[in-house]
Design a protein around this motif. Sequence first.
Motif, PDB file in Angstrom:
ATOM      1  N   GLU A 153      36.940  74.259  -1.548  1.00 46.80           N
ATOM      2  CA  GLU A 153      36.793  75.088  -2.555  1.00 46.80           C
ATOM      3  C   GLU A 153      35.717  74.428  -3.736  1.00 46.80           C
ATOM      4  N   THR A 198      31.055  87.179   2.420  1.00 46.89           N
ATOM      5  CA  THR A 198      31.148  86.158   3.170  1.00 46.89           C
ATOM      6  C   THR A 198      30.087  86.086   4.040  1.00 46.89           C
ATOM      7  N   GLU A 247      40.183  74.089   3.995  1.00 45.90           N
ATOM      8  CA  GLU A 247      39.310  74.854   3.341  1.00 45.90           C
ATOM      9  C   GLU A 247      38.763  73.871   2.038  1.00 45.90           C
ATOM     10  N   HIS A 292      31.602  80.819   4.515  1.00 51.88           N
ATOM     11  CA  HIS A 292      31.386  80.541   3.277  1.00 51.88           C
ATOM     12  C   HIS A 292      31.693  82.067   2.790  1.00 51.88           C
ATOM     13  N   VAL A 305      34.479  79.270  -1.206  1.00 51.82           N
ATOM     14  CA  VAL A 305      35.730  78.625  -0.194  1.00 51.82           C
ATOM     15  C   VAL A 305      34.910  78.864   1.208  1.00 51.82           C
ATOM     16  N   SER A 306      35.065  77.578   1.603  1.00 48.01           N
ATOM     17  CA  SER A 306      34.407  77.238   2.855  1.00 48.01           C
ATOM     18  C   SER A 306      35.312  76.762   3.962  1.00 48.01           C
ATOM     19  N   PHE A 307      35.033  77.024   5.356  1.00 49.84           N
ATOM     20  CA  PHE A 307      35.840  76.236   6.335  1.00 49.84           C
ATOM     21  C   PHE A 307      34.701  76.247   7.393  1.00 49.84           C
ATOM     22  N   LYS A 318      40.780  75.512  12.525  1.00 46.48           N
ATOM     23  CA  LYS A 318      39.644  75.133  11.530  1.00 46.48           C
ATOM     24  C   LYS A 318      40.017  73.436  11.455  1.00 46.48           C
TER      25      LYS A 318
END
Length: 231
Positions: A60, A187, A58, A101, A74-76, A50
Amino acid sequence: MKRLALLAAPFALAACGTSEPEPAPSPTPTPAQPRTLVGADLDLSLLGAKIVGPQGPEVETVLSAGNRQIGTMVSFVACPEGTTECIPGKMPEGTVYTYVHSVTLAEATSDEPEAAPSEGPEVVESPPTLFRTTAKAHGFNAAVGYAKAQAQATLGSEDAISITSDDGQLIWRVVDGSGWKPGTTLTFWWQSTLAPDGPADAYLLEVEGNQAVARGPFPAEKKAASAKQAN
């Protein structure tokens, strides 16, 4: 000679009265229609390292509508499989970045209004339940989808979500199943050939008539990104 002059007069008048031809009308562009996309399952085994930003790997964010929290996101962003360190400035040209996401609806509280009836004459069309980008998904490579196991567990059908592209914006919409319940997670993912330009208020969650702007990683336009690197 006099007679010839009289005969020529009408032709001269006709020539003077001739108007210029009207210009051809300019073609009116036809607005692009929303395009249905085929959603693929999320396979985390195909993702590499990531991107680590100022907030870590991440991002948030709390999703609020009015003065009430309706969820969290929460995204990455990850590089392709096999990448051990995802640093956009050091990645080869053409690298594909996967934006992920995970949206969790807030738990129901005791002061929540009663659920609307599902049948009977008083039933009205329910507001949409969707997650979307609010700007064009720059660099989008047409790969998009969601975690189908979550959709099956949360909505009762792994095909309960449709995906469309509307003027370059991506929209995931719940179109089937038992409804997105409080406390559950869905997600969503999509891919871009552009790395994120930092978190941006470029996402939106709409559920039960409430809209919440979501902040997450989002790519800048390529020209803007190039100009930024040049400075």
